[in-house]
Design a protein around this motif. Structure first.
Motif, mmCIF file in Angstrom:
data_model
loop_
_atom_site.group_PDB
_atom_site.id
_atom_site.type_symbol
_atom_site.label_atom_id
_atom_site.label_comp_id
_atom_site.label_asym_id
_atom_site.label_seq_id
_atom_site.Cartn_x
_atom_site.Cartn_y
_atom_site.Cartn_z
ATOM 1 N N MET A 170 -19.434 31.111 27.450
ATOM 2 C CA MET A 170 -18.676 32.335 27.735
ATOM 3 C C MET A 170 -17.263 32.232 27.171
ATOM 4 O O MET A 170 -16.743 33.184 26.586
ATOM 5 C CB MET A 170 -18.613 32.585 29.248
ATOM 6 N N SER A 171 -16.636 31.073 27.313
ATOM 7 C CA SER A 171 -15.281 30.865 26.802
ATOM 8 C C SER A 171 -15.230 31.033 25.289
ATOM 9 O O SER A 171 -14.329 31.675 24.747
ATOM 10 C CB SER A 171 -14.787 29.466 27.175
ATOM 11 N N VAL A 172 -16.203 30.448 24.608
ATOM 12 C CA VAL A 172 -16.257 30.533 23.152
ATOM 13 C C VAL A 172 -16.516 31.974 22.715
ATOM 14 O O VAL A 172 -15.889 32.480 21.779
ATOM 15 C CB VAL A 172 -17.323 29.566 22.589
ATOM 16 N N LYS A 173 -17.407 32.644 23.402
ATOM 17 C CA LYS A 173 -17.697 34.049 23.064
ATOM 18 C C LYS A 173 -16.450 34.909 23.258
ATOM 19 O O LYS A 173 -16.131 35.748 22.412
ATOM 20 C CB LYS A 173 -18.858 34.567 23.919
ATOM 21 N N TYR A 174 -15.727 34.695 24.351
ATOM 22 C CA TYR A 174 -14.495 35.457 24.586
ATOM 23 C C TYR A 174 -13.469 35.159 23.493
ATOM 24 O O TYR A 174 -12.867 36.080 22.933
ATOM 25 C CB TYR A 174 -13.910 35.141 25.965
ATOM 26 N N ALA A 175 -13.275 33.884 23.169
ATOM 27 C CA ALA A 175 -12.293 33.497 22.153
ATOM 28 C C ALA A 175 -12.664 34.043 20.779
ATOM 29 O O ALA A 175 -11.775 34.368 19.984
ATOM 30 C CB ALA A 175 -12.153 31.978 22.106
ATOM 31 N N SER A 176 -13.947 34.172 20.497
ATOM 32 C CA SER A 176 -14.340 34.717 19.200
ATOM 33 C C SER A 176 -14.086 36.221 19.128
ATOM 34 O O SER A 176 -13.813 36.756 18.063
ATOM 35 C CB SER A 176 -15.804 34.392 18.880
ATOM 36 N N LYS A 177 -14.141 36.887 20.276
ATOM 37 C CA LYS A 177 -13.889 38.329 20.313
ATOM 38 C C LYS A 177 -12.391 38.648 20.424
ATOM 39 O O LYS A 177 -11.927 39.640 19.871
ATOM 40 C CB LYS A 177 -14.646 38.945 21.492
ATOM 41 N N PHE A 178 -11.644 37.798 21.145
ATOM 42 C CA PHE A 178 -10.216 38.036 21.381
ATOM 43 C C PHE A 178 -9.390 36.776 21.068
ATOM 44 O O PHE A 178 -8.713 36.237 21.958
ATOM 45 C CB PHE A 178 -9.981 38.438 22.846
ATOM 46 N N PRO A 179 -9.417 36.291 19.837
ATOM 47 C CA PRO A 179 -8.725 35.028 19.532
ATOM 48 C C PRO A 179 -7.211 35.082 19.774
ATOM 49 O O PRO A 179 -6.600 34.066 20.104
ATOM 50 C CB PRO A 179 -9.042 34.781 18.050
ATOM 51 N N GLU A 180 -6.631 36.266 19.670
ATOM 52 C CA GLU A 180 -5.184 36.413 19.864
ATOM 53 C C GLU A 180 -4.783 36.215 21.325
ATOM 54 O O GLU A 180 -3.611 35.998 21.622
ATOM 55 C CB GLU A 180 -4.718 37.782 19.359
ATOM 56 N N LYS A 181 -5.725 36.267 22.249
ATOM 57 C CA LYS A 181 -5.422 36.133 23.675
ATOM 58 C C LYS A 181 -5.629 34.717 24.208
ATOM 59 O O LYS A 181 -5.317 34.437 25.351
ATOM 60 C CB LYS A 181 -6.277 37.116 24.482
ATOM 61 N N VAL A 182 -6.170 33.829 23.363
ATOM 62 C CA VAL A 182 -6.526 32.482 23.822
ATOM 63 C C VAL A 182 -5.655 31.439 23.112
ATOM 64 O O VAL A 182 -5.625 31.371 21.892
ATOM 65 C CB VAL A 182 -8.024 32.198 23.566
ATOM 66 N N ASP A 183 -4.976 30.617 23.909
ATOM 67 C CA ASP A 183 -4.146 29.528 23.372
ATOM 68 C C ASP A 183 -4.914 28.230 23.227
ATOM 69 O O ASP A 183 -4.592 27.407 22.379
ATOM 70 C CB ASP A 183 -2.952 29.248 24.290
ATOM 71 N N GLN A 184 -5.898 28.017 24.094
ATOM 72 C CA GLN A 184 -6.565 26.715 24.131
ATOM 73 C C GLN A 184 -7.909 26.837 24.828
ATOM 74 O O GLN A 184 -8.060 27.600 25.780
ATOM 75 C CB GLN A 184 -5.670 25.731 24.888
ATOM 76 N N LEU A 185 -8.877 26.063 24.329
ATOM 77 C CA LEU A 185 -10.178 25.943 24.981
ATOM 78 C C LEU A 185 -10.367 24.495 25.417
ATOM 79 O O LEU A 185 -10.135 23.569 24.624
ATOM 80 C CB LEU A 185 -11.312 26.307 24.021
ATOM 81 N N ILE A 186 -10.793 24.311 26.657
ATOM 82 C CA ILE A 186 -11.183 22.992 27.159
ATOM 83 C C ILE A 186 -12.603 23.177 27.690
ATOM 84 O O ILE A 186 -12.823 23.944 28.633
ATOM 85 C CB ILE A 186 -10.231 22.495 28.269
ATOM 86 N N LEU A 187 -13.553 22.513 27.045
ATOM 87 C CA LEU A 187 -14.955 22.771 27.332
ATOM 88 C C LEU A 187 -15.666 21.511 27.785
ATOM 89 O O LEU A 187 -15.497 20.445 27.194
ATOM 90 C CB LEU A 187 -15.639 23.327 26.077
ATOM 91 N N PHE A 188 -16.467 21.651 28.827
ATOM 92 C CA PHE A 188 -17.284 20.560 29.350
ATOM 93 C C PHE A 188 -18.741 20.868 29.023
ATOM 94 O O PHE A 188 -19.303 21.833 29.556
ATOM 95 C CB PHE A 188 -17.090 20.420 30.863
#
Length: 170
Positions: free
Chosen positions: A75-93
């Motif tokens: 879900m995090s990756v999908k959101y970041a791909s749609k709204f990259p300007e709103k995401v500063d960092q991804l931390i994924l487990f």
């Protein structure tokens, strides 16, 4: 004036739980002890339903740090791909970037968002090899940590250097 030694944590942090978990599960509860202001909502349904729940939560603000676990990582990756300007960092487990969790027709472009992944060598749910290969192709700014752990990564979440990984930029 003395330099501050206590980390200053970012304000816009959300934990996105896995498919059969909740925001009040082990990781969400633990992260609340470190980041009292972290959002830990509960999501239900399939991927698109969950995305419809997530988007309005994140819409009012920018500069998000998305901490996603398993299906929450997808879900995090999908959101970041749609709204990259709103995401500063991804931390994924152990992000579920594999079928059947990730739809075969889901196209994820290269994302320049700094991304840190923790994946257990004993993960029996999400293939570490597939996730590593897919992650290398998606994230040019990737730190991929292979750890002695299983899919749930309970010991690992406590060993993450949160105070250096999630701090305000100077």
């Amino acid at each position: 004036m003395e330099k501050q030694t206590t980390p200053i944590y970012r304000k816009n942090i959300i934990f996105i739980h896995g498919y059969e978990s909740s925001g009040q599960g082990y990781k969400g509860t633990y992260l609340k002890t470190i980041f009292p202001h972290i959002l830990t909502p509960n999501f239900t349904g399939e991927l698109e339903e969950r995305m419809e729940q997530l988007i309005p939560i994140l819409a009012p603000h920018d500069d998000w740090i998305l901490i996603g676990s398993s299906f929450g990582g997808l879900m995090s990756v999908k959101y970041a791909s749609k709204f990259p300007e709103k995401v500063d960092q991804l931390i994924l487990f152990a992000p579920a970037l594999i079928p059947p969790y990730m739809p075969q027709n889901m196209d994820i472009p290269s994302l320049s968002v700094p991304t840190t992944i923790y994946h257990g060598q004993q993960d029996q749910v999400v293939s570490i090899n597939i996730v590593r290969q897919k992650s290398i192709s998606i994230f040019p700014h990737l730190t991929f940590n292979v750890v002695e752990d299983d899919h749930f990564l309970r010991p690992t979440v406590k060993q993450v250097p949160w105070s250096t990984l999630v701090t305000e930029k100077s």
